[in-house]
Every structure is written in C-alpha cells, then in structure tokens.
Design an enzyme around this catalytic site. Structure first.
Site, short mmCIF file in Angstrom:
data_model
loop_
_atom_site.label_atom_id
_atom_site.label_comp_id
_atom_site.label_asym_id
_atom_site.label_seq_id
_atom_site.Cartn_x
_atom_site.Cartn_y
_atom_site.Cartn_z
N HIS A 184 49.95 37.23 40.30
CA HIS A 184 49.53 37.78 41.60
C HIS A 184 49.27 36.65 42.60
O HIS A 184 49.78 36.68 43.73
CB HIS A 184 48.26 38.61 41.40
CG HIS A 184 47.65 39.13 42.66
ND1 HIS A 184 47.80 40.44 43.09
CD2 HIS A 184 46.87 38.53 43.60
CE1 HIS A 184 47.15 40.61 44.23
NE2 HIS A 184 46.57 39.46 44.56
N GLU A 185 48.50 35.65 42.18
CA GLU A 185 48.16 34.56 43.10
C GLU A 185 49.38 33.76 43.51
O GLU A 185 49.53 33.37 44.67
CB GLU A 185 47.10 33.65 42.48
CG GLU A 185 45.76 34.32 42.19
CD GLU A 185 45.14 34.96 43.43
OE1 GLU A 185 45.39 34.48 44.55
OE2 GLU A 185 44.41 35.95 43.27
N HIS A 188 51.23 34.91 46.52
CA HIS A 188 50.79 34.39 47.82
C HIS A 188 51.37 33.00 48.08
O HIS A 188 51.79 32.70 49.21
CB HIS A 188 49.26 34.33 47.88
CG HIS A 188 48.59 35.66 47.75
ND1 HIS A 188 48.95 36.77 48.49
CD2 HIS A 188 47.56 36.08 46.94
CE1 HIS A 188 48.18 37.79 48.17
NE2 HIS A 188 47.34 37.41 47.23
#
Length: 270
Positions: A184-185, A188
C-alpha cells in the site's frame, strides 16, 4: 490521508492490535497539476515506453530497540516476494539490493526521521528505501512520500516509506501481517492515491478511471460495499483501500498505467 505525520514511540509492534488500517501519506498541495505537467514534458520516446517493465532497486532498513522490532532475513525476503507478487501483474518488480539493521531506540520510536534517513538512505531517486519501525504513532501502519518533479537532495534523502515492523509476512500486527502495508505505502511512492475520497464525496478521488467512486475507506473485509450508488461497488479488494490484508488482492489496469506514467515522469533516470 489527513492524518498526523508526527511519529512517536507508543508501543512495540507486537503489542498493538490495529482496529483498522491507517496511513499517514499526504499528497503535496497541487500535486495533480505537478503530475500532469511532468508527464506532459516527457518526450515521445519516454511516453512510448510505458508498457516496459519496471525493476526497482530496494533497500530495507530494520530499526530496533534492543531486540524489539527485529525482522529476520527470511521475513524480509518474504516481504520482497509479496510485493513482487502484488505488483507483478502491473509490470513492477523489486530487487533487494541490501538490508540493514540499526539498534537505535530513538529511531525505533519514530523520532528524528531526518537524522535516521540522512544516516541510512541508499541509492538514488529511482531506488526504494523502506524503513521498518516498531513504533509508529497514533496507530499508523505506514507513511510514504509521493514522487516529485526536480527533487532536491533533501527530497531524495527524505524519500521512501516507513512501515510498522509487525506488518511484514508472518508479523505480529493482527489483520495486517501479510506484507500488504508495504505494498500500500509503495503505491504512494509510485504516485497512487487512496481509492476513496478523503472528504466523503463521490468524486474521482484517485484520478484513475477504472476505480469506481468511493466516499469512505473500507474497514475490515466486508462481503461488499457501495458507498456511491450508481458508479460501481467500492474497491474493497484494492491495495490502495484500507481493508484487512486478507481482503486485498488487486491493482487495476488504470492504476498500472498511472504507475508507469509516474515512474517515467518522476523517477526513471534519477
């Protein structure tokens, strides 16, 4: 994403049971304009190469306080394997270049981010640095920085992701221990937003056409969720939502395209 970015030592990774996923990533003001302008500035050769695979040199940094927060090599490799599985269909692979371990109670408590990264950051702006920290504040599971145009040396040094240690595959953070917090990170890091709106509206929050409008983050792993009727059901299985790890299993083609655009616009060649 409007969550506190302050990091402090609250508890060891294994002692926190997260009720829901929380991420501290915040896109810079005016980021979509910056994204569009950076991509538009690319030459024809770069934009024609969007289908080429991306391999990212990756550095993993394990921060410990004594024995708290240590992650064995087997789990670090499992994290890389998980990310390669999750991103493989989108044409992205991660190559583990080096893993470091640093026993520093201050850094393991999430303090002195600049000092930690100045000492540990490796590679270039096209390299990924992930810092595994046992104690992230306010229940945060992770935080990562979006890619920027014309990065300064400070921007390069501060780049990368900070992820709670217990979220690696086989870790101790209940419901979030399949390595999908790092996935998920890193989304970004590759220019992706959350799939849900931050203000409760049914707008195109993530600028990706094939993710339906979604007015709220997902908690847990519901059978289905439709927060914006008429636009398609919510992306509860998307890595850029807030679902439990067991619920996450996909990026869309539109997200893969945005990743390729962001890579060419911001990171390739740096």
């Amino acid at each position: 994403m409007r969550l506190s970015l302050f990091l402090s030592g609250l508890a060891a990774a294994g002692s926190i049971v997260s009720a829901e996923r929380t991420c501290g990533a915040v896109p810079p003001r005016g980021y979509e304009k910056e994204f569009s302008e950076a991509f538009a500035a690319l030459g024809p050769e770069a934009t024609s190469d969007l289908t080429a695979g991306i391999t990212i040199d990756t550095y993993l940094h394990v921060l410990t306080s004594g024995t708290t927060g240590n992650i064995p090599d087997s789990q670090l490799q499992a994290q890389i394997n998980a990310m390669n599985q999750h991103y493989g269909p989108s044409g992205v692979q991660f190559r583990l270049v080096k893993a470091t371990r640093t026993n520093n109670a201050n850094w393991a408590s999430g303090r002195d981010e600049a000092g930690m990264k100045s000492a540990l950051h490796m590679g270039t702006y096209s390299s990924l640095n992930i810092y595994f920290i046992p104690n992230l504040s306010s229940g945060l599971l992770g935080i990562c920085y979006f890619p920027r145009a014309n990065p300064s040396q400070t921007t390069i040094t501060m780049d990368g992701c900070m992820v709670r240690s217990g979220t690696v595959p086989g870790g101790e953070t209940t419901n979030y221990n399949q390595g999908k917090t790092a996935t998920h990170e890193v989304g970004h890091f590759l220019g992706l937003y959350h799939v849900f709106s931050e203000n409760g509206s049914c707008v195109d929050a993530d600028m990706v056409a094939d993710t339906p409008p979604q007015s709220k983050k997902t908690s847990g792993c519901p059978n289905s969720q439709d927060s914006c009727p008429g636009g398609g059901v919510d992306s509860i299985h998307n890595y850029m939502d807030y679902s439990y790890d067991v619920c996450m299993n996909q990026f869309t083609r539109g997200q893969a395209s945005r990743i390729a655009q962001a890579w060419q616009a911001f990171r390739a060649g740096h």
